[in-house]
Structures are given as structure tokens and as C-alpha cells.
Design an enzyme around this catalytic site. Structure first.
Site, PDB file in Angstrom:
ATOM      1  N   TRP A  51       0.595  -1.049   0.332  1.00 56.49           N
ATOM      2  CA  TRP A  51       0.557  -0.059  -0.376  1.00 56.49           C
ATOM      3  C   TRP A  51       1.066   1.378   0.124  1.00 56.49           C
ATOM      4  CZ3 TRP A  51      -5.339  -0.564  -1.107  1.00 56.49           C
ATOM      5  CH2 TRP A  51      -5.467  -2.078  -1.296  1.00 56.49           C
ATOM      6  N   LYS A  91      -6.047  -0.616  -4.863  1.00 56.11           N
ATOM      7  CA  LYS A  91      -6.909   0.365  -5.824  1.00 56.11           C
ATOM      8  C   LYS A  91      -6.131   1.679  -6.600  1.00 56.11           C
ATOM      9  CE  LYS A  91     -10.692   0.407  -1.745  1.00 56.11           C
ATOM     10  NZ  LYS A  91     -10.725   0.733  -0.828  1.00 56.11           N
ATOM     11  N   ASP A 124     -31.527  -2.167 -18.082  1.00 57.69           N
ATOM     12  CA  ASP A 124     -32.916  -1.476 -17.147  1.00 57.69           C
ATOM     13  C   ASP A 124     -33.129   0.137 -17.265  1.00 57.69           C
ATOM     14  OD1 ASP A 124     -33.968  -1.664 -14.567  1.00 57.69           O
ATOM     15  OD2 ASP A 124     -32.079  -0.128 -13.755  1.00 57.69           O
ATOM     16  N   GLU A 142     -36.178  -2.206 -20.654  1.00 53.31           N
ATOM     17  CA  GLU A 142     -37.203  -1.869 -19.885  1.00 53.31           C
ATOM     18  C   GLU A 142     -38.011  -0.582 -20.149  1.00 53.31           C
ATOM     19  OE1 GLU A 142     -37.591  -1.495 -15.338  1.00 53.31           O
ATOM     20  OE2 GLU A 142     -36.430  -0.720 -16.103  1.00 53.31           O
TER      21      GLU A 142
END
Length: 794
Positions: free
Chosen positions: A159, A188, A409, A464
Site C-alpha cells: 500500500w 486501488k 434496465d 425496460e
């Protein structure tokens, strides 16, 4: 997830093959396309801007110049991109808008092809972005033009930040030694905000993300997913062919177990897939697969679009589920969310919005970038890198994960700048083609459907959309948006309206048939009675609306049913059958509703003390032999088995020729079958005259000579918990409607009819008996055959 506040659309172009005449009216012919002609909306102004680029660099713009306003000339062949006008002449009033839309699409595609070679190459973002293998090195790339500096951090470097370099287009990268980041390790990106502070974010292209177990309020970590060959799933089964008749089982893996826990992909594969196969569904629509930090969002607040939701397992375990479904002949559709992104910046893609302008951002800014009722961020569909990201996302799920298509969606929210919020669509075409239309989003959907067809021509796409936009389900080559189906979202709303507000004896068959047939015959619809939307907390399933608290006390088949249970069981079967028979060209059911799952859905949250009690499926109810749930399950299976043997759900032949509001009777033809629905709460009709499938004209599947009909399916059969009032071994011989005095006389537009027994609250389907050489041998009653064919669980 529907656009909040949007009312159910009432498209004004009726089904060509749906006769909605009432009793006593004139015989109906095929209905032509019809719609109010609206004034043409002005062409949307040309949209400026392109991806941020340094001076001297080539433009990577996806914006087109304003469409030409040249008047359309009549020609033997339609103008490119405007063939939809010849299919639906009501679109002619909006020709300028449609031409502008087509020009935006073609210019965007041309820009992509010029820069990337092809649309398919453009969608290979996974080969370049994220953590990839490249020329003996491990390379991490991230498009983050808003960052002043960028570093990669993770388990691999303790890190401690490893700096990244920025290119001219805002892409940061770093080269590491092969194997530097081990499979399964946390990673990350750390970025310096233009304001000076540092923020840690999950890589946008991460394939898996997890949260530390047992740590309250912990943030997600990106996980580098790159298993060695011996740990990767090896595909065993070929994809099934696209089903001719699409029967979808909508499912949520996490809540598929009966236990108070989050179920796994492996559990679903081993325990739920066999149930789906036995019922006769040929497609599964998987919800909540894209990672979402908040479980209670039902999977619709996606944080990491490329990541398989880690709550239920690993990417390899999801692959095993899909592979097993393919082996059963079941297609698997992903409920993909490209309409918005969770505003959770710490755990998801939203974290890459550091306040930079739209041309360098995945998202729109200001009010245009925020969905007030979903509390989520809205994507910038004009941006070059946003398009790359979304199209690559589709390619990833199709190729790497082997999904067979998508249910998109929130399409209504994408199509309009108002997102359908507090907007009631009346069906007027001016509502679909105006400055309120988000042409950038429409162009993205056209590109998406084009890409999907290039990658897998057999893939299925479903929209949708509650608005009913015309040409949404026409090919892109015609100027349509390219979807195969739209969801018939008005149907479940109508069933709730009837069940909540109208007494049984006041149900109007003309209104019911009108609603079931209220769709465009040139575009396919998925009909359904209830999906997950109708089962969420605060709402109720159809079964619970019908039977309420008596579901806890009256579902034992060892005792006589109460009036409430009798009514509920009967209407539950009828509602499903009439929706399958008249409501669309495909059918959808949500997990558990086939057997009348009681209660509602509620995810564990602070408001219910983090309980899973309503976030599971009680399979024991249908597996317990003395409970009536098994009868509803058997009926669902029989209806689907009947579609396998005598296709009707997808048939283009559909007529409802007898619609009697007084008797509350509907007689309908779908495919080769005659359906008789008696919704009357009290009246049985003995000797009811039901017209038969003879002599209707070209395309009539029953245009053969008069003959003999028998029951093929009966909701009142004992196998389905009924009273057994209809004889299955009775021959129904057709009789001519004409007489010696009036030889051309017809009965509800038919030259022949049969007499049938129609008990109250029943649906019975009839099929002509094939006789003579080559006819199939006689067997058990058709209803029993249907149950056997579906493999009903006992």
C-alpha cells in the site's frame, strides 16, 4: 427498475392480429396501425464538444453536425435509416428528428471506425484498460483525466504508492513486472484531486470487488482477478439457440435460498436451475450480478459494472452456473444497468468524477448528471470514453462470461431528459420525438444493439421502457433502436388496478382485452403479470393480493378450500393464462411467483433489523405435497409445456373474437389453440358457443376443414386444484354458423363454432384432433400429458 413517476404507456398502435370487438358489434378485421398524428418536432440542435484533447491532437468527437432538413423524396427504396417510416407512417411527422438521430448514429459510428478500425475493436477496452498482460509486462491503465496525479496501491506494494504516468488523453498507466500483482490481491488507484487532496478509488475496470467480512461500514476493495489456468472455468456446453418462444424466469441469486443468508451461484446452479428446467422456462434473467455496494438496491445501484457481485461468489462460479444452464438448453440474460451509476464514490465508478468538465468525464454535470429520485449519477453518452467503457462492458459479459443477451434496465430514464419523472405518456408521438428526447442515449442504445448483433447474432436484447417509444424494437438498419423485445410494463399495473379497485363482477372483458392487446404488432413485447417490481416491500404479490392472510391457514389440500382460497387459486391461474395467450410474444415470471409465493420482498436493512426473513424463497411450500402451492406450480408448468407442444405465446396469429362484458367471457385464438376464459364469479355456461379456427383467411393456422376439438388444457382439472367439472374425453364437433336461409351467416366473424362447457372462473384451451393416416396415437388426457411433459415435482 422503472423510471420513478412514469405512468404506464398506452401506445396507440394496436396489435394487428387482435380483434377487440364487443359482443353484438360488427365482425372485426385485422386492425391497421393507428396513432394520432402529431406535429413534427423541431430538429434538435447540433451538440458541440468532443473528448478533451491537447492542441495538435486529432479530434475524437462523437458529435455530428445537425441533420439536413432536405425534404424526403419518394423513392422505390426508403432513405437509409428511415425505413421505419414505411413500416409506421405515423412517424412521417417526425421525419426530421429521425433523420437527425440517424445522422448522429452514423457519424458516431464513423468516428469510432476511423479511430479504432471497427465498432467491435472499440469495444475491446478490456484488452487495454484495467490490469492487463502486454508484451511480457503487467500494465495498469485508467482513464482519469480529472486527476492531477495518480498512483497504484495495494497488497503487492504494501500500500505504498507506485506513480503512474498520464498520456495526452487523460489515461494514466504504469508498467510492472509480469506477476507483480498476484491473483486475488487487493488493489486501488490513488488520485490527487484538483483541489489538492488525495482519494483512493477502486479501478473502473475491476472484475471483482469485496468487502472485509465482519467489519461494520467497511469500504470495498478491488480484487485483481487473474486465476491460473487450472483454476479457470473450462466451458463444457455450447450456447443454446435463440428460443423461438421466449419464456423468461427472472431470478435473484442472492435471495434464491430458503435460508436466512445470501445464496451463492453454486447453490443456484445445483438447486434452482433444475426447478427452472422442470417448469419449462427457456431463459433466465439474472438480477443483481453487477457489483453493488448496497444489497438493498436489488442490484440497481451498480458501483462496479465489470465486477461479478462477490456476495454470491467468484466469476468462475458464475461461469459454472451459466455453463450448466446452457447444458439444460436455457439461455441466460444479464439484467444490465447502463441507465445510471450509484453515487457511492468510495466504492464505485462515481469516484472518477472529480469535478472535471463533461468532455473529460464519464458523467453529465449539474442537474443533468443527477437522478433526483434514484439518488444516482447519470452517464454522459456523448463522451468517447464513456461509450468505450459501456460497449466494452457489454462485450465482456457476452464473451468472457458467456451471457446470451441483456435486459436493459431503466431505458425510459435514458430516452428522455426528464427521465419519465412525473410524466404521463399518453401515446402521442410528439412525446417521443422532441427536444425532451436524449438523442445521445438513443444513439448509444443503437450502437449497443449493433455491437451485440456483431458479437453474437443469436443474442437477445430487451428494453425496460414504460413510455412505449415507437421503433424501439425495430432493427437499427431501419432507423430503429434495435431491441428484440420491450417489457409490457402496463400489464402488471393493470392487474393491480383491477385487484385493488374493481369488484370481480365489474371486470370488463373489453377493457381487459384492450389492455392485453395494446401493443405495436411490428414490435415484440414480453408480457407478464408480475415481476420483482410488484413484489417489493410496500407492495404485494398477485397471490397475496388474492388470498391475503388465508395463505397462512387455508392452503392445505387436506381441507375444503374457503371461498377466498377458491377465488384466489382460480384467478391466479387465469391471470397467468390470459397474459400468456394474449399479452405478448414472450412471457416473464419472477422467481417463486409461479407457485404463488406469499408476502413481499424486503432486503436486510436497518429498518427491519437486518433481517433476511423476506429476502428468500420458501421452496418448502411448493415441495410439500399436501399444500395447494403445488397446484399453481403445476399449472405454470403445464402452460409452458403446452407452448412447447403447440406454440402459441410467440404466434403471430392472435384473435379475441368473442368479448362479452355481460357474461364476462373471452374466446380467443392464439396459434393453433382456442381459449375460453370465463371470469364470471358465479355463472357457468353450458353449451356456450365458441367460434372455431376455420375459414378466417390467409395465415389462419386453423383454416382447414371443420373438425373435432378436444380439451388440451383445463384450469379446473384436479391436477391443478380444480373441481374437475370439464370432461377431457368429450368430442366437440364444429357446426356451421350458416343456415339454409342464410348460408353466409357467421358467428363472431367465424363460419364455424363448437359448443363447450365453461364453468365460472376457468380457462380451457381446445385443439383440433388430428385424424386419419399419420395422426398421433391417442394418449392420456392432455392436461395430464402437459404435467408429465413439464416434469412436475411431486
Amino acid at each position: 427498475m422503472r423510471a420513478t413517476g412514469a405512468s404506464s404507456a398506452r401506445p396507440m398502435m394496436a396489435s394487428r392480429s387482435c380483434n377487440t370487438s364487443r359482443a353484438g358489434s360488427q365482425p372485426a378485421a385485422h386492425l391497421p396501425a393507428r396513432a394520432p398524428t402529431a406535429a413534427a418536432a423541431g430538429a434538435q440542435a447540433a451538440l458541440p464538444g468532443s473528448a478533451m484533447r491537447p492542441a495538435g491532437k486529432p479530434q475524437r468527437s462523437v458529435a455530428a453536425a445537425a441533420a439536413s432538413a432536405e425534404p424526403r423524396t419518394q423513392a422505390a427504396t426508403p432513405e437509409q435509416g428511415l425505413a421505419i417510416i414505411d413500416i409506421d407512417p405515423n412517424l412521417a411527422a417526425h421525419e426530421e428528428h429521425l433523420r437527425y438521430r440517424w445522422n448522429q448514429y452514423t457519424s458516431t459510428l464513423a468516428s469510432i471506425e476511423q479511430n479504432e478500425g471497427s465498432l467491435a475493436n472499440f469495444a475491446k477496452g478490456c484488452d487495454r484498460y484495467g490490469i492487463v498482460h502486454e508484451k511480457g509486462k503487467l500494465v495498469y491503465r485508467e482513464w482519469a483525466p480529472g486527476a492531477a496525479e495518480a498512483q497504484i496501491i495495494g497488497d503487492f506494494n504494501g500500500w505504498q504508492p507506485t506513480p503512474m504516468e498520464r498520456d495526452d488523453f487523460g489515461t494514466w498507466s504504469v508498467k510492472l513486472d509480469e506477476g507483480a500483482i498476484p491473483h486475488g490481491s487487493r488493489v486501488k488507484i490513488r488520485m490527487r484531486h484538483p483541489g489538492g487532496w488525495w482519494v483512493d478509488r477502486i479501478p473502473a475496470w475491476i472484475k471483482w470487488a469485496t468487502v472485509p467480512q465482519g467489519v461494520m461500514g467497511a469500504k470495498y476493495d478491488g480484487i485483481h482477478w487473474d486465476p491460473p489456468p487450472y483454476e479457470r472455468h473450462v466451458w463444457r456446453n455450447l450456447r443454446p439457440r435463440r428460443p423461438a418462444s421466449l419464456r423468461i424466469y427472472e431470478a435473484h441469486v442472492g435471495m434464491s435460498s430458503e435460508e436466512d443468508t445470501v445464496a451463492t451461484y453454486t447453490y443456484f446452479k445445483d438447486n434452482v436451475l433444475p426447478r427452472i428446467k422442470a417448469l419449462g422456462y427457456n431463459a433466465i434473467q439474472l438480477m443483481a450480478v453487477q457489483e453493488h455496494a448496497y444489497y438493498g438496491s436489488f442490484g440497481y445501484h451498480v458501483t462496479n459494472p465489470f465486477a461479478v457481485s462477490s456476495r454470491s461468489g467468484t466469476p468462475e462460479e458464475l461461469k459454472a452456473l451459466i455453463d450448466e444452464a446452457h447444458g439444460m438448453g436455457i439461455s441466460v440474460l444479464l439484467d444490465v444497468v447502463h441507465s445510471h451509476i450509484s453515487s457511492n464514490a468510495d466504492d464505485g465508478l462515481a469516484g472518477f468524477d472529480l469535478g472535471q468538465p463533461e468532455e473529460a468525464n464519464y458523467f453529465k454535470q449539474g442537474e443533468a448528471g443527477y437522478h433526483s429520485q434514484w439518488d444516482s449519477k447519470l452517464l454522459n453518452y456523448r463522451n468517447y470514453e464513456t461509450l468505450r467503457y459501456l460497449l466494452s462492458n457489454l462485450r465482456y459479459w457476452l464473451e468472457e462470461m458467456q451471457f446470451d443477451g441483456f435486459r436493459f434496465d431503466g431505458v425510459t430514464s435514458m430516452l428522455y431528459h426528464h427521465h419519465g419523472i412525473n410524466y404521463g405518456f399518453s401515446g402521442g408521438y410528439h412525446e417521443y420525438f422532441s427536444p425532451a428526447t436524449n438523442v445521445d442515449a438513443v444513439v448509444y442504445l443503437m450502437l449497443a444493439n449493433q455491437l451485440i448483433r456483431e458479437i453474437n447474432p443469436e443474442a437477445i436484447t430487451i428494453a425496460e421502457d414504460v413510455s412505449g417509444m415507437p421503433a424501439l424494437c425495430r432493427p437499427v438498419s431501419e432507423g430503429g433502436v434495435g431491441f428484440d423485445y420491450r417489457l409490457g410494463m402496463g400489464l402488471p399495473d393493470y392487474w393491480i388496478e383491477l385487484l385493488k379497485h374493481v369488484k370481480d363482477e365489474d371486470w370488463k372483458m373489453s377493457a381487459l382485452v384492450g389492455r392485453l392487446c395494446d401493443r405495436r404488432y411490428t414490435e415484440k413485447t414480453i408480457g407478464y403479470c408480475e415481476s420483482h417490481d410488484q413484489a417489493l416491500v410496500g407492495d404485494q404479490t398477485v397471490a397475496f393480493r388474492l388470498m391475503g392472510a388465508e395463505m397462512y391457514t387455508g392452503m392445505s389440500a387436506l381441507q375444503e378450500p374457503t371461498e377466498v382460497i377458491q377465488r384466489g387459486m382460480a384467478l391466479h391461474k387465469m391471470i397467468r393464462a390470459v397474459t400468456m395467450a394474449l399479452g405478448g410474444e414472450g412471457y416473464l415470471n419472477f422467481m417463486g411467483n409461479e407457485f404463488g409465493h406469499p408476502e413481499w420482498l424486503d432486503f436486510p436493512r436497518e429498518g427491519n433489523d437486518w433481517s433476511y426473513h423476506y429476502c428468500r424463497r420458501q421452496w418448502t411450500l411448493v415441495d410439500t405435497d399436501h399444500l395447494r402451492f403445488k397446484f399453481l406450480n403445476a399449472w405454470d408448468a403445464a402452460c409452458l409445456a403446452l407452448d412447447d407442444r403447440h406454440p402459441y405465446i410467440s404466434s403471430t396469429w392472435q384473435w379475441a373474437t368473442m368479448i362479452d362484458d355481460e357474461k364476462q367471457v373471452i374466446v380467443a385464438e392464439r396459434g393453433p389453440l382456442v381459449w375460453v376464459f370465463n371470469f364470471s364469479p358465479h355463472s357457468d355456461y353450458e353449451g356456450l358457443q365458441a367460434r372455431r379456427l376455420a375459414g378466417a383467411g390467409a395465415g389462419d393456422p386453423g383454416a382447414a376443414s371443420p373438425g373435432k376439438y378436444r380439451v388440451i388444457l383445463d384450469s379446473d382439472a384436479w391436477d391443478f386444484g380444480g373441481a374437475g367439472r370439464v370432461g377431457h374425453d368429450v368430442d366437440h364437433f364444429s357446426a356451421p354458423a350458416g343456415t339454409e336461409e342464410e348460408p353466409d351467416k357467421t358467428y363472431y366473424s367465424r363460419g364455424q363454432f363448437i359448443y363447450v362447457l365453461s364453468p365460472s372462473r376457468t380457462v380451457v384451451a381446445y385443439k383440433k384432433v388430428e385424424e386419419g393416416p399419420g395422426a398421433p396415437p391417442a394418449g392420456p388426457p392432455p392436461a395430464v400429458q402437459a404435467i408429465s411433459a413439464a416434469g412436475r415435482r411431486s
